[in-house]
Design a protein around this motif. Structure first.
Motif, short mmCIF file in Angstrom:
data_model
loop_
_atom_site.label_atom_id
_atom_site.label_comp_id
_atom_site.label_asym_id
_atom_site.label_seq_id
_atom_site.Cartn_x
_atom_site.Cartn_y
_atom_site.Cartn_z
N LEU A 94 -1.16 3.81 0.46
CA LEU A 94 -1.39 3.07 -0.76
C LEU A 94 -2.44 2.01 -0.49
N ARG A 95 -3.61 2.11 -1.09
CA ARG A 95 -4.69 1.15 -0.82
C ARG A 95 -4.47 -0.15 -1.57
N LEU A 132 -2.48 2.46 -9.32
CA LEU A 132 -2.09 2.53 -7.92
C LEU A 132 -3.16 3.37 -7.23
N ILE A 133 -3.77 2.84 -6.21
CA ILE A 133 -4.87 3.60 -5.59
C ILE A 133 -4.40 4.22 -4.29
N LEU A 134 -4.54 5.52 -4.23
CA LEU A 134 -4.03 6.29 -3.11
C LEU A 134 -5.20 6.93 -2.37
N ALA A 135 -5.23 6.79 -1.05
CA ALA A 135 -6.25 7.49 -0.27
C ALA A 135 -5.68 7.79 1.10
N ASP A 136 -5.95 8.97 1.60
CA ASP A 136 -5.47 9.36 2.94
C ASP A 136 -3.97 9.18 3.10
N GLY A 137 -3.22 9.38 2.04
CA GLY A 137 -1.77 9.28 2.16
C GLY A 137 -1.24 7.87 2.26
N ARG A 172 10.49 2.67 -1.98
CA ARG A 172 10.33 1.81 -0.81
C ARG A 172 10.12 2.63 0.45
N GLY A 173 9.06 2.37 1.16
CA GLY A 173 8.84 2.96 2.48
C GLY A 173 8.91 4.48 2.49
N LEU A 174 8.27 5.10 1.51
CA LEU A 174 8.34 6.56 1.40
C LEU A 174 7.37 7.23 2.39
N ASP A 233 4.44 5.31 4.21
CA ASP A 233 4.87 3.99 3.79
C ASP A 233 4.39 3.61 2.39
N ILE A 234 4.83 4.39 1.42
CA ILE A 234 4.46 4.11 0.04
C ILE A 234 5.53 3.22 -0.60
N CYS A 235 5.12 2.09 -1.14
CA CYS A 235 6.04 1.19 -1.84
C CYS A 235 5.45 0.82 -3.19
N PHE A 236 6.20 1.03 -4.23
CA PHE A 236 5.78 0.53 -5.54
C PHE A 236 6.95 0.57 -6.49
N GLU A 237 6.79 -0.11 -7.60
CA GLU A 237 7.81 0.02 -8.63
C GLU A 237 7.17 0.16 -10.01
#
Lengths: 527, 367
Positions: A490-491, A483-488, A278-280, A288-292
């Motif tokens: 989460l897209r 999970l798609i990540l771009a520019d730091g 949460r909110g990494l 602000d990366i959130c996933f589970e």
């Protein structure tokens, strides 16, 4: 040395090559014919004999029997220097550049242009610029190699080989470290070189590349040429079958079952999240990366180099500090500040570079697979050697590590088997959440299938995995969600089943929006 | 032949083609050549006889070199007491402090660090212990003070290395100067005699039943060191840290703690060596064990410990120390002067290192 009429149409011919090491015959009469101006793929599982064949081609080791013919002239190389003089250049998988020297100095290392005994720097720069122009590359020739990104270093490596490779250029897995975009640039360069009449031998584990780039393909299996044909006359399926022999059928079944299992687990609905993020925030690299990730699930992370994909795993594993955010494993809040803590809390990282981060290369398979569980092997204060050996043998059997010798130093193992050792280490540590960073990098098709099957089985046993890769096709095969990540940032998070987004759409989302990325020195390492 | 499998033709074959080695053996087996069979059996034996988990350098070659040297000296020194239990005991006794330091250095070097200050601890500790005893304090106070000094030195070395990130090579090089100064300060550059007999007995002249106490110290430290390096989580962690620090850390090894721990161990070993020197000489001097650093490092390297870490042998280091002792003893008995003896010992050390361990295997594989 006599020219034969038939041979003139080939830049390089390796005919009936036999190589015997001691009493083991590793090549049993291999043929490889490379036309000038064509791109010839050489593929095969690890241990099929590719490296040995290439070593013979570049004069690093002599063939026991067979003929090496360059431009119609039969050659007997007594060393790499002679092969180079004959116009054969090779770009090695392991970079051979000196980071503290400039590009020019690297290219002309051991082949300096001299004037009156001194190095003629200006002539060297001029020639470098000419080569770069020919390749369509724009890098200042006086820049330090250590400052360049991986892709540019690769270009320098190619330029270095190309200076002498007038007949044949051998590329050993040149795309292994590159992102999709860089791969395209490399392809353009390779095509450019081929069009100038140089024969290219292209070694790769990525078959899609072979079909995109190459004109011809030769497949080796167990030291024999099992296929050699123009690419347009064959199919991916045939090539895979040729590489793997009987294994293919088996691997395919494995993939099928895993798919049905994915189905099943997804239908079963309510599952508890095993890893919650949460909110990494990590420095300026992740926001602000959130996933589970639920039990039984493999979540793929798609991202280009520089997207923060490796940073994400490193931050979860306690390697680099987090600025903010909450991590939970099986509902319990964890805050690992070191890998040791992260491992205790059920996380385990399969690092990007198994040789420098994953393994103690000089130590045995056994020493490596038990390193995370030493305390568990103890009887009193001492390690119980019998228990340690048992664990090692179990790991070797379960992961089918070849050769099945626990005392073998891991540096002697092939890439795929080394990766299995790293995986075995993680499984032995009884982790719940496996963090995999490009786990199939430089791994042959056979081991690749085995590795994904093992990770799937691990997830099915109620665990979870986060799988980072830049290979979208691989994610399609292994991941439940992507999970798609771009520019730091989460897209998006997309389910892999049913397929909602096409590959091109995902690839589009992976592209960075900012132009900051243009700096070639920005690399996705967590130093 | 007993050395692991690395470097042998069989191993090279395996390296080049790991998946196919079994076939190679099968081919050998089917050939009727008796030599090939014997050779194969030897290789198998060499592989299975490796009891250690990690491919520790076998000390066999070292023992052969020692036996050869003893033979040479025996012939040359027929008329002297060279070939006597008493003389060999003297060698062990004289080298006990070096052995203690060498054992600790195996840990430090295996962990990929180095402690150059180890041989500078004994003078400080020795003069301090002697001074305390001279002021009427008991043996235990002197021992406690000595160990406290060793611990502090190791802790300072370790903390600077790990926290500030200065290579231990530099940190401990600086520490040498500080320790030399301290030893001179404490002793006032005078020898401090020790009259406490309990002390000199425990750390020098005494014996445990029939066993001289110095031999007991050697055996104790040697056995402890061997077991700890080979069979404890700490020992494995030390080797992993030296073999690949990042991989070790990613595997859950607390590599920074390991580094501090080995440097503390090294400081403590230096302190024990200081106690053993003063016990033997019955006096504390600021120039105790001059030149020991080279001897310690030579012993470690001769014993097959890799200077870049990841591979270590306690037994080898002890054998290495005894080899060095044997050489200087023999050379003295041959009647060489001290300067000549120094030159000779230096040459022998380089020769032994050149012949031992990895170097030899590399040479063999090049053939």
């Amino acid at each position: 040395m006599h020219r034969t009429e038939a041979s003139l149409s080939f830049a390089l011919e390796l005919l009936g090559i036999v190589k015997v090491y001691g009493t083991t015959e590793v090549l049993h009469g291999v043929d490889l014919r490379v036309r000038p101006g064509s791109i010839h793929a050489l593929v095969g599982a690890n241990g099929a004999g590719k490296s040995t064949l290439l070593k013979i081609a570049v004069g690093a080791t002599p063939a026991t029997a067979g003929r090496v013919i360059v431009n119609g002239l039969e050659r007997h190389f007594s060393g790499p220097l002679e092969a180079r003089r004959a116009g054969i250049g090779m770009v090695f998988q392991e970079r051979s550049l000196v980071p503290d020297l400039s590009i020019v100095d690297n290219i002309f290392l051991n082949g300096e242009i001299r004037r009156a005994g001194l190095i003629d720097g200006r002539a060297e720069v001029r020639e470098t610029q000419q080569i770069f122009e020919r390749l369509g590359v724009q890098i200042p020739p006086t820049a330090l190699v250590g400052r360049l990104g991986v892709a540019d270093q690769q270009m320098v490596e190619i330029a270095k080989a190309l200076r002498l490779a007038t007949s044949v250029l051998i590329l050993d897995e040149p795309t292994a470290a590159l992102t999709e975009r860089e791969v395209q640039r490399l392809f353009a360069v390779v095509r450019q070189i081929a069009s100038s009449g140089v024969g290219i031998v292209y070694v790769s584990h990525r078959l899609a590349e072979v079909f995109e780039l190459c004109d011809e393909v030769t497949v080796l299996r167990d030291g024999r040429t099992v296929m050699s044909t123009p690419v347009r006359e064959t199919s991916m399926r045939d090539v895979v079958e040729a590489i793997a022999g009987g294994i293919f059928q088996h691997a395919h079944e494995g993939a099928a079952t895993s798919e049905t299992q994915t189905h099943r687990s997804l239908r079963s609905g309510e599952r508890s999240p095993l890893l919650e993020v949460r909110g990494l925030h990590v420095g300026t690299k992740l926001r602000d990366i959130c996933f589970e990730v639920c039990a039984g699930e493999i979540v793929g992370v798609a991202g280009l180099a520089g997207s923060g994909r490796s940073t994400l795993l490193a931050a979860l594993f306690g390697v680099i500090p987090r600025r903010a955010g909450e991590i939970r494993v099986a509902g319990r809040r964890v805050n690992p500040s070191s890998p040791a803590e992260a491992i205790r809390q059920g996380l385990y990282l399969i690092p990007e570079d198994r040789k420098t981060e994953g393994l103690v290369l000089s130590h045995s398979v056994e020493a490596n697979v038990v390193i995370s569980i030493l305390r568990r092997l103890c009887l009193g204060p001492l390690i119980n050697g019998k228990r340690s050996a048992e664990v090692a043998l179990q790991t070797i059997a379960q992961l089918r590590i070849q050769p099945a010798d626990r005392r073998q130093p891991v540096e002697w193992l092939s890439g795929g088997n080394q990766q299995k050792v790293v995986l075995g280490k993680a499984f032995n540590a009884r982790c719940r959440v496996l963090l995999l960073d490009e786990p199939t990098f430089g791994v042959d098709v056979r081991s690749r299938t085995e590795i994904s099957a093992r990770v799937r089985a691990f997830a099915d046993a109620g665990n979870a995995a986060v799988w980072v890769t830049s290979d979208l096709r691989e994610l399609r095969e292994v991941a439940d969600r992507i999970l798609i990540l771009a520019d730091g940032t989460l897209r998006d998070i997309v389910p892999n089943w049913p397929q909602r987004r096409g590959e091109s759409e995902i690839a589009h989302l992976m592209q960075p929006r900012s132009v900051v990325h243009a700096d070639p020195a920005v690399r996705d390492d967590h130093g | 032949m007993i050395h692991g499998a690395k470097g042998t033709p069989a191993a090279n074959r395996m390296r080049d083609n790991p998946g196919r080695s079994s076939e190679g053996f099968a081919e050998t087996a089917s050939s009727p050549s008796k030599d090939a069979c014997t050779l194969r059996r030897w290789r198998e034996y060499a592989r299975t006889s490796q009891t250690a988990l990690f491919s520790v350098e076998s000390s066999l070659l070292l023992i052969l070199v020692m036996v050869a040297l003893i033979g040479v000296f025996w012939v040359l020194l027929r008329d002297t007491a060279f070939m006597s239990v008493g003389n060999f005991m003297n060698i062990v006794k004289a080298k006990t402090p070096v052995i203690v330091m060498a054992v600790a250095s195996v840990f430090v070097i295996s962990a990929g660090e180095i402690d150059l200050s180890i041989a500078s601890v004994p003078p400080v500790v020795g003069t301090l212990a002697a001074t305390l005893l001279a002021h009427g304090y008991g043996m235990w106070i002197a021992v406690a003070a000595a160990l406290a000094v060793g611990l502090s030195v190791g802790l300072i070395n370790g903390a600077i290395t790990v926290l500030i990130g200065i290579p231990s090579f530099i940190v401990t090089l600086g520490m040498i100067g500080a320790l030399e100064g301290a030893a001179r300060l404490i002793s006032g550059e005078q020898a401090v005699p020790i009259t406490n007999e309990v002390y000199t007995s425990n750390f020098g002249s005494g014996s445990l039943g029939p066993v001289p106490v110095l031999l007991a110290w050697t055996l104790g430290v040697g056995v402890l060191g061997t077991v700890v390096l080979r069979s404890t989580p700490f020992g494995k962690a030390v080797l992993a840290t030296g073999g690949n620090e990042v991989a070790a850390r990613y595997s859950g090894v607390r590599t920074r703690r390991i580094k501090v721990a080995v440097l503390i161990l090294s400081g403590l070993a230096g302190a024990l060596a200081g106690l053993l020197y003063t016990g033997q000489l019955a006096s504390g001097r600021y120039d105790l064990g001059g030149g020991d650093l080279l001897t310690v490092l030579a012993a470690v390297v001769i014993g097959g410990t890799a200077l870049n870490g990841g591979r270590g042998s306690v037994e080898g280091a002890i054998a290495g120390a005894l080899l060095v002792g044997l050489v200087s003893n023999g050379v003295i008995l041959l009647g060489f002067s001290t300067p000549q003896q120094q030159i000779f010992s230096g040459l022998i050390i380089v020769l032994a290192v050149a012949l031992s361990g990895r170097r030899l295997r590399q040479l063999r594989s090049l053939r």
